[in-house]
Design an enzyme around this catalytic site. Structure first.
Site, short mmCIF file in Angstrom:
data_model
loop_
_atom_site.label_atom_id
_atom_site.label_comp_id
_atom_site.label_asym_id
_atom_site.label_seq_id
_atom_site.Cartn_x
_atom_site.Cartn_y
_atom_site.Cartn_z
N HIS A 47 13.26 51.29 7.70
CA HIS A 47 14.67 51.91 7.66
C HIS A 47 14.76 52.77 9.01
O HIS A 47 15.64 52.55 9.94
CB HIS A 47 15.03 52.87 6.50
CG HIS A 47 16.24 53.25 6.67
ND1 HIS A 47 17.38 52.60 6.80
CD2 HIS A 47 17.07 54.47 6.92
CE1 HIS A 47 18.59 53.39 7.03
NE2 HIS A 47 18.23 54.64 6.83
N SER B 86 20.34 55.17 11.03
CA SER B 86 20.85 55.32 9.61
C SER B 86 22.26 55.76 9.57
O SER B 86 23.14 55.18 10.23
CB SER B 86 19.85 56.25 8.75
OG SER B 86 20.37 56.18 7.53
N ASP C 172 13.62 46.63 6.03
CA ASP C 172 14.42 47.47 5.57
C ASP C 172 15.60 46.85 4.63
O ASP C 172 16.29 46.01 5.08
CB ASP C 172 15.22 48.59 6.60
CG ASP C 172 16.25 49.35 6.33
OD1 ASP C 172 16.31 49.70 5.14
OD2 ASP C 172 17.20 49.46 6.85
#
Length: 486
Positions: free
Chosen positions: A463, A200, A409
């Site tokens: 994600h 991320s 994601d």
């Protein structure tokens, strides 16, 4: 990449291989140095043999502690260190960072790549949450340091208000200091291959930190860090790619119509992250209104409140979390029903804020009030806007990289990640093909630049891919870290 650039990559890769051979010729002398340093340096951290909520002694080696990275402002980064279950003396050492900025690495340890998880699968009914061993842990093949970074994340803290202010650049500098100090106190891991990892928002930090380590080594800073590469999952890299990839992703997933997509392409001319005209802005608004109730972290999962699916409402969610935390110790039936992934995050919060848990982890009393999984209120300045050139420089220097994307994601979609990788213009070594785990297609992969860069999708993952597909992601990482093809 042109012939001249390809030749440069090959020369630098050969140079790095020569350096590695030179390093291992010095192994006997280095071992003597390690023994000398070990006798003169006190070991940092505290060995944790058991944890509240876990039945019996831990089946893995866990150490926790702090490393002070700024003496004047008293910045101390908290870490969890888990030794490899295979051969900790020679297995790689991975520094793992969670995203945010402001997310605790405890989330990565319990929900992604670490060796324990919460036992509750259907509902949590109060009291101290139970934890169990997680067999799909990346510590099967590597030593891992999970670091709460930046300051303000997890149990990391600063003694002064000034120390609480940080940025991408400061965070990277502090992490270089962290690694040098940690390895000074753990000299037995100095020769282990070092990798930097995260997902991320850490996509901004991981390659920046890797390059900073390389430059620090070249400057002669001691101890030399045996950096070999880095790994990044659904990494933020540059806004024009990360945000620009969302519209093609939504269309490809069948979440917006052909007409909406074609109109957005025509009016925005591919620049979806920065609408340059009123028609583009209107097109973006229509698409947002159409998809606002989709869970962007995994488009197939419910976008819901903690206990039950429904229309997402931040205020209602926050109120429910507060109610659950207040009543968690009352042993009521079905306090939290696991109909939503967010429920397990609330259970983690209950566990991390338990007094006996903090004492077992060695958390400094009075330093951190309420532990928060992702503290988005950290005093933080984002001053690294793109890491595209960082990746290219690291490739040219011969470092290995694994970049992977959970293919469901939309927060940092694979379409954006593939776009910036194409922008690097690296030579393709092994073109697009499926990779397998347990005899099934687990995703798709492509390798570049003398196999220095491996890109892979993880089929069905969101994600934070290992959270959704732990078995497949362990298989992917284990093959890559050992130098095998996916």
């Amino acid at each position: 990449m042109g012939k001249e650039a390809s030749a440069m990559v090959a020369r630098r890769s050969t140079s790095r291989r020569d350096w590695r051979r030179w390093w291992w010729r010095l192994l006997p002398l280095a071992c003597c140095l390690v023994c000398w340093v070990a006798s003169s340096a006190a070991a940092a951290g505290v060995a944790v043999a058991s944890l509240p909520g876990f039945d019996g002694p831990l089946p893995f080696s866990l150490e926790t502690g702090y490393v002070e990275v700024n003496e004047s402002t008293g910045v101390r980064l908290f870490y969890y260190f888990v030794q490899s279950e295979k051969d900790p003396n020679v297995d790689p050492l991975l520094l793992w960072l969670s995203g945010g900025p402001g997310c605790s690495s405890l989330s990565g340890l319990t929900h992604e790549i670490g060796p324990f998880q919460f036992a509750a699968k259907r509902y949590y009914s109060g009291g101290l949450p139970k934890i169990i061993y997680q067999p799909e842990t990346w510590t099967k093949v590597s030593n891992i340091i999970f670091v709460d970074s930046p300051v303000g994340a997890g149990f990391s803290y600063a003694a002064t208000q000034e120390g609480s202010k940080t940025s991408d650049t400061k965070t990277v500098k502090q992490l270089v200091i962290f690694l040098r100090k940690w390895l000074h106190d753990h000299p037995q891991f100095l020769l282990n291959p070092l990798y930097i990892g995260g997902d991320s928002y850490s996509g901004y930090i991981v390659p920046t930190l890797a390059l900073a380590i390389d430059e620090s080594n070249d400057s002669g800073d001691k101890p030399i860090l045996n950096l070999m590469g880095y790994v990044a999952g659904n990494p933020r890299t540059e806004r024009q790619f990360d945000e620009g990839g969302k519209i093609p992703f939504l269309h490809g997933m069948g979440l917006i119509s052909n007409e909406l997509y074609e109109h957005a392409k025509e009016t925005c001319r591919g620049k979806y992250n920065a609408p340059g005209n009123a028609r583009c802005e209107q097109s973006m608004k229509v698409i947002h209104d159409c998809t606002k109730d989709i869970n962007m972290l995994h488009v197939l999962e419910p976008f819901c409140d903690v206990g039950s699916p429904g229309i997402h409402n931040n205020e209602a969610t926050d109120g429910m979390i507060r109610l659950m935390l207040e009543s968690a110790s009352a042993a009521n039936d079905d306090i939290i029903e696991f109909k939503c992934r967010k429920a397990s995050y609330v259970v983690l919060k209950i566990w991390a804020n338990d007094k006996t848990v903090r004492e077992s982890l060695g958390v400094h009393k009075g330093t951190v009030g309420e532990w928060i999984r992702c503290n988005f209120d950290v005093d933080y300045i984002a001053d690294v806007y793109s890491t595209v050139e960082y990746h290219l420089t690291l490739m040219r220097k011969g470092y290995r990289a694994l970049i992977y994307s959970g293919d469901h994601d939309c927060q940092v979609p694979f379409t954006g990640t593939q776009a910036w990788i194409r922008f690097l213009n690296l030579s393709v070594v092994d073109d697009w093909r499926p990779w397998y785990a347990a005899g099934q297609v687990a995703g798709f992969t492509r390798s570049y630049a003398n196999n220095n860069l491996i890109y892979a999708t993880v089929k069905g993952a969101g994600h934070t891919a290992p959270e959704y597909k732990p078995k497949e992601c362990l298989e992917m990482f284990a093959r890559w870290i050992s130098g095998n093809t996916l």
